[in-house]
Design a protein around this motif. Structure first.
Motif, mmCIF file in Angstrom:
data_model
loop_
_atom_site.group_PDB
_atom_site.id
_atom_site.type_symbol
_atom_site.label_atom_id
_atom_site.label_comp_id
_atom_site.label_asym_id
_atom_site.label_seq_id
_atom_site.Cartn_x
_atom_site.Cartn_y
_atom_site.Cartn_z
ATOM 1 N N ARG A 29 0.856 -1.190 0.000
ATOM 2 C CA ARG A 29 0.000 0.000 0.000
ATOM 3 C C ARG A 29 0.885 1.230 0.000
ATOM 4 N NH1 ARG A 29 -5.510 -0.322 1.716
ATOM 5 N NH2 ARG A 29 -5.557 1.889 1.199
ATOM 6 N N LEU A 30 0.403 2.282 -0.666
ATOM 7 C CA LEU A 30 1.068 3.578 -0.593
ATOM 8 C C LEU A 30 0.560 4.315 0.631
ATOM 9 C CD1 LEU A 30 0.698 4.882 -4.260
ATOM 10 C CD2 LEU A 30 2.715 3.799 -3.244
ATOM 11 N N VAL A 31 1.446 5.079 1.261
ATOM 12 C CA VAL A 31 0.997 5.983 2.318
ATOM 13 C C VAL A 31 1.569 7.370 2.019
ATOM 14 C CG1 VAL A 31 2.919 5.449 3.903
ATOM 15 C CG2 VAL A 31 0.737 6.297 4.818
ATOM 16 N N VAL A 138 -1.953 10.025 -13.631
ATOM 17 C CA VAL A 138 -1.608 8.758 -12.996
ATOM 18 C C VAL A 138 -0.378 8.183 -13.689
ATOM 19 C CG1 VAL A 138 -2.429 6.378 -12.913
ATOM 20 C CG2 VAL A 138 -3.936 8.218 -12.185
ATOM 21 N N THR A 139 0.522 7.578 -12.902
ATOM 22 C CA THR A 139 1.672 6.890 -13.493
ATOM 23 C C THR A 139 1.678 5.435 -13.031
ATOM 24 O OG1 THR A 139 2.986 8.902 -13.544
ATOM 25 C CG2 THR A 139 4.201 6.835 -13.679
ATOM 26 N N GLY A 140 1.896 4.534 -13.984
ATOM 27 C CA GLY A 140 2.001 3.111 -13.693
ATOM 28 C C GLY A 140 3.179 2.525 -14.450
ATOM 29 N N PRO A 141 3.320 1.206 -14.403
ATOM 30 C CA PRO A 141 4.453 0.574 -15.091
ATOM 31 C C PRO A 141 4.443 0.849 -16.598
ATOM 32 C CG PRO A 141 3.219 -1.032 -13.788
ATOM 33 C CD PRO A 141 2.458 0.234 -13.725
ATOM 34 N N GLY A 142 3.256 1.006 -17.181
ATOM 35 C CA GLY A 142 3.160 1.252 -18.608
ATOM 36 C C GLY A 142 3.310 2.712 -18.995
ATOM 37 N N GLY A 143 3.522 3.584 -18.042
ATOM 38 C CA GLY A 143 3.641 5.003 -18.339
ATOM 39 C C GLY A 143 2.532 5.813 -17.697
ATOM 40 N N LEU A 161 -8.195 3.477 -10.378
ATOM 41 C CA LEU A 161 -6.748 3.375 -10.186
ATOM 42 C C LEU A 161 -6.347 1.908 -10.067
ATOM 43 C CD1 LEU A 161 -4.393 5.444 -9.717
ATOM 44 C CD2 LEU A 161 -4.634 4.923 -7.281
ATOM 45 N N ALA A 162 -5.397 1.482 -10.903
ATOM 46 C CA ALA A 162 -4.917 0.101 -10.820
ATOM 47 C C ALA A 162 -4.010 -0.034 -9.597
ATOM 48 C CB ALA A 162 -4.161 -0.273 -12.088
ATOM 49 N N GLN A 163 -3.856 -1.267 -9.166
ATOM 50 C CA GLN A 163 -3.076 -1.530 -7.948
ATOM 51 C C GLN A 163 -1.643 -0.998 -8.069
ATOM 52 O OE1 GLN A 163 -0.429 -3.942 -7.664
ATOM 53 N NE2 GLN A 163 -0.161 -3.248 -5.537
#
Lengths: 288, 166
Positions: A29-31, A138-143, A161-163
């Motif tokens: 989890r992000l905090v 939003v930033t994820g592994p795909g950009g 929001l993806a995990q």
């Protein structure tokens, strides 16, 4: 109350944090400010094995203009939203809303990103975001991607929001000239979630409403954009009759639970009252 | 769970310790450092008894993990009085104006009031009440706490003028 055990990480870049989320999956989890997650962890309703503190990521901070848009870093605290003079002058509804959240100490920790991304229907900022048609960067592994607030909330604590994604900033277009926004919140006491609350934005041209957007807090499992209630006012004169109509239409889409804040029927009615009051205040501000 | 090193500055003193990641800052202060001035009241970030000053901001130390405060500058009630025991103006004012009864909320009240007066040295009653909205007192009804903070503002402004004159 002591939380379960976890491993603690403090990444310094968004990429590092995303990589950690990808590695640890659902166990992470992000905090940020922690004022939603830490209480849940103490109650053991959240038991992450890996806690990723994004508080040290400089790229998540700051309030900027990008063209005419406002670009507000996800890590911006409620206190920083209140203190920013440019924002107070250009988009005062964010300051107004932040001042109605919790208390000074909590506002020093609680962040805009956490407030919008947590998916708690009691949070105040999501309705403001729906009202203002904000986008979440939003930033994820795909950009990177940009998610409209109006498609973000699917259920209590369920969002788009993806995990393995992080909300990095909120993008809000400046309101057109001749318009203003307001947030009205009914609460029992300092620190309480809304019994009912309404965010509205309203524009006037030649004495008629030419633009109106209304959203509601804590009156359903998600924040609600009352699209029809806003649309119904286009072309009408601002005044008690118009505002009452919008209030009634907004009430129709609510689905609150009965709880310590009152029975469902009461909370729905209060939603209508908050809509009327917010519209009256926004109309007054739009005129001046 | 393995302990992690943490360092911070508390009341001007550097502190280096090992903590479990789940150790809350309030437990670290009270149980590991024996700084028992900040209290645990509700432990749910409502009551403000655990309020401390962290990097220039009032925060509730029951809702922060110790590791989140890595590198922070912290002030607690133990850092308010002078080394010779002379009370801080706020402590003096709380005594003078009967701003406490049982005293449980007082360390948090004083730390919050101190930061409030740094940000706004001459607050109105309404500004004080808004500023201490995150600190609950079940004894006083707040009247004398507000009076004490107003009195402290005068004492602190006087002390500053005196300093400037010297």
């Amino acid at each position: 109350m002591i939380s379960g055990s976890f491993a603690f990480y403090r990444p310094h870049t968004i990429a590092e944090a995303v990589a950690m989320l990808a590695t640890h999956g659902d166990a992470a989890r992000l905090v940020a400010g922690g004022h939603s997650l830490i209480p849940m962890m103490k109650l053991r309703m959240a038991m992450p094995d890996h806690l990723i503190d994004v508080g040290g990521i400089a790229d998540l901070k700051g309030i900027k203009r990008d063209g005419s848009d406002w670009l507000i870093g996800a890590l911006t605290t409620q206190a920083e939203l209140i203190a920013d003079q440019a924002l107070a002058a250009g988009l005062p509804v964010l300051r107004e809303t932040a001042l109605q959240i919790a208390d000074p100490q909590v506002r020093n920790c609680g962040t805009l990103g956490g407030n919008i991304a947590n998916g708690d229907p009691g949070n105040d900022m999501p309705a403001v975001m729906l009202c203002l048609n904000a986008r979440f960067e939003v930033t994820g592994p795909g950009g990177k991607r940009s998610i409209p607030a109006r498609g973000f909330y699917h259920g209590a604590y369920v969002t788009s929001l993806a995990q393995d994604e992080i909300v990095t900033a909120v993008r809000i277009a400046a309101l057109p000239p001749g318009s203003a926004a307001a947030y009205e919140k009914l609460k029992r006491k300092v620190g309480d979630y809304a019994t009912a609350a309404a965010a509205v934005a309203l524009g006037l041209q030649d004495g008629k409403i030419n633009f109106c957007s209304i959203a509601l807090t804590n009156l359903a499992p998600t924040p609600l954009w009352a699209e029809a209630a806003g649309q119904a006012l286009i072309g009408r004169a601002p005044g008690a009759e118009s505002f009452a109509l919008a209030g009634r239409l907004a009430e129709e889409i609510t689905d609150p639970s009965s709880d310590a804040r009152g029975p469902a029927a009461y909370r729905t009615k209060m939603g209508g009252v908050m809509v009327r009051r917010a519209l009256a205040r926004a109309a007054l501000a739009a005129k001046t | 769970m393995k302990k992690s090193p943490v360092s911070m500055t508390i009341n001007g003193q550097p502190v280096e310790e090992l903590v479990e990641p789940r150790t809350l800052l309030i437990h670290f202060l009270r149980e590991q450092l024996n700084l028992t001035g900040a209290h645990i009241g509700c432990e749910t970030s409502h009551c403000g008894a655990c309020t401390i000053d962290l990097d220039g901001k009032s925060v509730k130390s029951c809702t922060i993990f110790t590791l989140q405060a890595e590198g922070a500058h912290i002030r607690t009630i133990e850092g308010m009085a002078a080394a010779d025991g002379t009370l801080h103006a706020l402590q003096e004012a709380f005594r003078e104006k009967h701003g406490l009864q049982c005293g449980y909320c007082t360390p948090g009240m004083i730390l919050r009031a101190w930061r409030l007066l740094q940000e706004n040295p001459d607050p109105t009653d309404a500004e004080i009440r808004f500023g201490i909205a995150g600190n609950l007192c079940r004894c006083t009804g707040y009247q004398n706490i507000v009076a004490a903070i107003k009195h402290a503002a005068i004492l602190m402004a006087g002390a500053q003028q005196k300093e400037a004159a010297e």
